[in-house]
Design an enzyme around this catalytic site. Structure first.
Site, mmCIF file in Angstrom:
data_model
loop_
_atom_site.group_PDB
_atom_site.id
_atom_site.type_symbol
_atom_site.label_atom_id
_atom_site.label_comp_id
_atom_site.label_asym_id
_atom_site.label_seq_id
_atom_site.Cartn_x
_atom_site.Cartn_y
_atom_site.Cartn_z
ATOM 1 N N LYS A 104 0.928 -1.509 0.104
ATOM 2 C CA LYS A 104 -0.081 -0.105 0.020
ATOM 3 C C LYS A 104 0.840 1.377 0.281
ATOM 4 O O LYS A 104 2.212 1.407 0.272
ATOM 5 C CB LYS A 104 -1.076 0.112 1.271
ATOM 6 C CG LYS A 104 -1.864 -0.934 0.908
ATOM 7 C CD LYS A 104 -2.959 -0.687 2.067
ATOM 8 C CE LYS A 104 -4.370 -1.756 1.654
ATOM 9 N NZ LYS A 104 -5.537 -2.002 2.591
ATOM 10 N N ARG B 195 -3.552 -10.358 5.215
ATOM 11 C CA ARG B 195 -4.026 -10.271 3.700
ATOM 12 C C ARG B 195 -3.117 -10.032 2.608
ATOM 13 O O ARG B 195 -2.506 -8.649 2.702
ATOM 14 C CB ARG B 195 -5.333 -9.336 3.698
ATOM 15 C CG ARG B 195 -6.204 -9.337 2.185
ATOM 16 C CD ARG B 195 -7.299 -8.656 2.331
ATOM 17 N NE ARG B 195 -7.890 -8.667 1.048
ATOM 18 C CZ ARG B 195 -7.833 -7.803 0.379
ATOM 19 N NH1 ARG B 195 -6.958 -6.922 0.321
ATOM 20 N NH2 ARG B 195 -8.501 -7.699 -1.360
#
Length: 278
Positions: free
Chosen positions: A218, A252
């Site tokens: 991210k 995840r």
């Protein structure tokens, strides 16, 4: 379908059946590519396959339910063919997608980026069907969330919000052991707020529910490094370790093998040295 114990270390593999997810190497849009992605993830040790047909990156375009269903149907179908013994999660905020998936393929985990705020039928649907449920913290929608980053105390507000949603899930009949909380890194949060939240993640873990983190590649990683999602694997691994240290149990990820490796090393570090309450 037998689901894993969410309070033990798990690796959830991201399978984006989309053409616009933020990390381009995670996109798989035909049956063969999806099957290959799932087979590789399982071979590398993934214990959950997370299928998403609706991109939730900042500014992503809203898509119709039928388009999402076509993608989810393709992804879950591939997972059932390739790895029928592995738990499947469906990344959706639409209860109709959940119902169709369960009717066709049986029980799945529901991974909802809106924690039920996106569809007022979601909580009752999950309770009725007896499904595990991931409630993620977010403000607004993928189209508006980056304008909603005003917090007083981000940790307190995220923990309070998710505690409230979890209590409502239990009130509706969802079993406590089937509730998983996700602080929503990158969703309506600045880079600085993401790190503040990670620093205090233990406060969310102390609620007693299983905690999932989605840090993989991210912008909170690649922006400080002045790179791109492609250059953010080492940073992802470092932050995943910190999340485990704080008490998260589900990672995840786009990259399964490194995540599986650090869960093994972390388990050795924690258990062998007696640090069971890190």
């Amino acid at each position: 379908m037998k689901f894993p114990d969410f309070h033990t270390l798990q690796v959830m593999a991201i399978v984006n059946v989309t053409d616009d997810s933020f990390y381009d190497r995670s996109r798989v849009i035909d049956s063969l590519a999806i099957e290959n992605r799932i087979a590789q993830a399982v071979a590398e040790g993934a214990t959950i396959i997370d299928v998403g047909g609706y991109s939730s990156r900042p500014g992503a375009v809203d898509i119709p339910l039928e388009v999402e269903w076509e993608r989810v149907d393709m992804g879950v179908g591939a997972a059932r063919r390739v790895a029928p013994e592995v738990a499947v999660s469906v990344d959706t905020f639409r209860s109709e997608i959940v119902r169709r998936t369960v009717e066709k393929y049986g029980a799945v985990i529901v991974n909802d980026i809106t924690a039920g705020e996106g569809d007022n039928k979601m909580f009752d649907t999950v309770a009725e069907l007896g499904l595990p449920y991931v409630a993620m913290h977010m403000r607004g929608t993928p189209q508006t969330m980056q304008s909603k980053t005003q917090y007083g105390d981000i940790t307190r507000e995220v923990v309070s919000s998710l505690a409230t949603r979890a209590a409502e899930l239990e009130r509706r009949g969802v079993k406590r052991e089937n509730i998983i909380l996700d602080p929503g890194f990158g969703f309506a949060k600045s880079t600085e707020q993401n790190y503040e939240l990670l620093f205090s993640l233990k406060e969310l873990c102390n609620l007693g529910y299983a905690v999932l983190v989605g840090l993989s590649r991210k912008s909170m990683i690649y922006k400080p490094l002045q790179t791109t999602p492609q250059g953010a694997l080492a940073g992802t691994t470092a932050l995943n370790w910190e999340a485990l240290r704080q008490g998260a149990t589900i990672l995840r990820v786009h990259d399964v093998e490194p995540a599986v490796q650090i869960t093994k090393i972390f388990r050795e570090y924690r258990d062998d040295k007696g640090f069971r309450d890190l």
